[in-house]
Design a protein around this motif. Structure first.
Motif, PDB file in Angstrom:
ATOM      1  N   VAL A   1       2.224  -8.024 -10.102  1.00 40.98           N
ATOM      2  CA  VAL A   1       3.653  -8.349 -10.210  1.00 40.98           C
ATOM      3  C   VAL A   1       4.081  -9.256  -9.049  1.00 40.98           C
ATOM      4  O   VAL A   1       4.752 -10.269  -9.243  1.00 40.98           O
ATOM      5  CB  VAL A   1       4.502  -7.055 -10.201  1.00 40.98           C
ATOM      6  N   ALA A   2       3.638  -8.887  -7.848  1.00 33.27           N
ATOM      7  CA  ALA A   2       4.084  -9.608  -6.647  1.00 33.27           C
ATOM      8  C   ALA A   2       3.581 -11.046  -6.612  1.00 33.27           C
ATOM      9  O   ALA A   2       4.201 -11.909  -5.998  1.00 33.27           O
ATOM     10  CB  ALA A   2       3.640  -8.861  -5.398  1.00 33.27           C
TER      11      ALA A   2
ATOM     12  N   ALA B   1       0.831  -1.209   0.000  1.00 35.38           N
ATOM     13  CA  ALA B   1       0.000   0.000   0.000  1.00 35.38           C
ATOM     14  C   ALA B   1       0.867   1.260   0.000  1.00 35.38           C
ATOM     15  O   ALA B   1       0.589   2.229  -0.725  1.00 35.38           O
ATOM     16  CB  ALA B   1      -0.922  -0.018   1.224  1.00 35.38           C
ATOM     17  N   GLU B   2       1.936   1.225   0.785  1.00 35.94           N
ATOM     18  CA  GLU B   2       2.831   2.390   0.863  1.00 35.94           C
ATOM     19  C   GLU B   2       3.540   2.619  -0.474  1.00 35.94           C
ATOM     20  O   GLU B   2       3.681   3.753  -0.934  1.00 35.94           O
ATOM     21  CB  GLU B   2       3.856   2.149   1.988  1.00 35.94           C
ATOM     22  N   LEU B   3       3.955   1.526  -1.101  1.00 35.64           N
ATOM     23  CA  LEU B   3       4.631   1.639  -2.398  1.00 35.64           C
ATOM     24  C   LEU B   3       3.671   2.173  -3.465  1.00 35.64           C
ATOM     25  O   LEU B   3       4.041   3.023  -4.282  1.00 35.64           O
ATOM     26  CB  LEU B   3       5.201   0.271  -2.802  1.00 35.64           C
ATOM     27  N   ALA B   4       2.443   1.671  -3.449  1.00 35.80           N
ATOM     28  CA  ALA B   4       1.438   2.141  -4.417  1.00 35.80           C
ATOM     29  C   ALA B   4       1.217   3.642  -4.242  1.00 35.80           C
ATOM     30  O   ALA B   4       1.160   4.395  -5.221  1.00 35.80           O
ATOM     31  CB  ALA B   4       0.132   1.370  -4.227  1.00 35.80           C
ATOM     32  N   ARG B   5       1.123   4.068  -2.985  1.00 33.75           N
ATOM     33  CA  ARG B   5       0.910   5.494  -2.694  1.00 33.75           C
ATOM     34  C   ARG B   5       2.110   6.323  -3.164  1.00 33.75           C
ATOM     35  O   ARG B   5       1.959   7.332  -3.845  1.00 33.75           O
ATOM     36  CB  ARG B   5       0.690   5.677  -1.189  1.00 33.75           C
ATOM     37  N   ALA B   6       3.312   5.837  -2.841  1.00 29.01           N
ATOM     38  CA  ALA B   6       4.522   6.590  -3.176  1.00 29.01           C
ATOM     39  C   ALA B   6       4.736   6.698  -4.686  1.00 29.01           C
ATOM     40  O   ALA B   6       5.234   7.710  -5.171  1.00 29.01           O
ATOM     41  CB  ALA B   6       5.739   5.931  -2.519  1.00 29.01           C
ATOM     42  N   LEU B   7       4.364   5.647  -5.414  1.00 27.01           N
ATOM     43  CA  LEU B   7       4.569   5.661  -6.870  1.00 27.01           C
ATOM     44  C   LEU B   7       3.368   6.206  -7.627  1.00 27.01           C
ATOM     45  O   LEU B   7       3.447   6.462  -8.835  1.00 27.01           O
ATOM     46  CB  LEU B   7       4.876   4.238  -7.373  1.00 27.01           C
ATOM     47  N   GLY B   8       2.230   6.307  -6.907  1.00 26.85           N
ATOM     48  CA  GLY B   8       1.006   6.766  -7.579  1.00 26.85           C
ATOM     49  C   GLY B   8       0.488   5.752  -8.582  1.00 26.85           C
ATOM     50  O   GLY B   8      -0.003   6.115  -9.653  1.00 26.85           O
ATOM     51  N   VAL B   9       0.628   4.468  -8.228  1.00 26.34           N
ATOM     52  CA  VAL B   9       0.106   3.422  -9.126  1.00 26.34           C
ATOM     53  C   VAL B   9      -0.972   2.623  -8.385  1.00 26.34           C
ATOM     54  O   VAL B   9      -0.983   2.597  -7.149  1.00 26.34           O
ATOM     55  CB  VAL B   9       1.232   2.460  -9.612  1.00 26.34           C
ATOM     56  N   PRO B  10      -1.874   1.973  -9.124  1.00 27.46           N
ATOM     57  CA  PRO B  10      -2.917   1.184  -8.455  1.00 27.46           C
ATOM     58  C   PRO B  10      -2.326  -0.001  -7.685  1.00 27.46           C
ATOM     59  O   PRO B  10      -1.354  -0.608  -8.142  1.00 27.46           O
ATOM     60  CB  PRO B  10      -3.795   0.684  -9.605  1.00 27.46           C
ATOM     61  N   LEU B  11      -2.951  -0.306  -6.554  1.00 28.33           N
ATOM     62  CA  LEU B  11      -2.539  -1.475  -5.764  1.00 28.33           C
ATOM     63  C   LEU B  11      -2.520  -2.739  -6.627  1.00 28.33           C
ATOM     64  O   LEU B  11      -1.625  -3.564  -6.500  1.00 28.33           O
ATOM     65  CB  LEU B  11      -3.576  -1.707  -4.653  1.00 28.33           C
TER      66      LEU B  11
END
Ligand code: FES
Length: 162
Positions: free
Chosen positions: A68-69, A52-62
């Motif tokens: 990918v994960a 969630a933090e990565l999605a927020r930081a990159l501005g990409v959908p969860l």
């Protein structure tokens, strides 16, 4: 109370780790896989708070990050132990006793394949051919390859990395 502060501390670590990974790659969403690899190496798994933090930081959908994960085996959405013991169960290793190696590892670690010990020291996994058939049966501990592994050698390996 202690649990809440532990959670907050873990969350702060995750946020700091994500911020470092994003900064290293200048926030380029095209380098998502690289960032996930680094975060997987740092945290040993990808908790939902991290995603969630990565999605927020990159501005990409969860959903993009989960796609990918969950696609690549290198990523884990469940906690892993400090050491990951991977027993090859490809054909050549099966012929040379991989099933017995798995059974001994399960017995010594007291977990089934795919599980992590309660003390988070070990995760036991089975993998397909790792390309070292001449030295079957093969066991990987982290990035280290061990060949011609006998049941006795499993015990020694666990002691060596403990
Ligand atoms: S089958 Fe195990 S290394 Fe190839």
């Amino acid at each position: 109370m202690a649990e809440a502060s532990e959670y907050e501390a873990a969350l702060a670590e995750i946020r700091a780790g994500v911020a470092r990974a994003v900064a290293r790659h200048r926030g380029d969403p095209g380098l998502l896989i690289q960032m996930l690899l680094e975060l997987q190496a740092e945290f040993r798994w990808l908790p939902e708070e991290l995603i969630a933090e990565l999605a927020r930081a990159l501005g990409v959908p969860l959903a993009r990050i989960y796609r990918v994960a969950t696609f690549y085996k290198a990523f884990s959405l469940a906690p892993k132990g400090r050491h990951v013991l991977r027993v090859c169960t490809g054909a050549a290793c099966q012929v040379r006793g991989a099933a017995l190696v798995v059974a001994v590892a399960e017995q010594l670690l007291k977990v089934a394949r795919g599980e992590t010990t309660p003390d988070m020291r070990w995760t036991l996994e089975t993998v397909n051919c790792v390309g070292c058939c001449p030295i079957a049966p093969v066991v990987l501990c982290g990035d280290d390859y061990h060949g011609k592994v006998t049941p006795a050698a499993v015990r020694e390996l666990l002691a060596k990395y403990a």
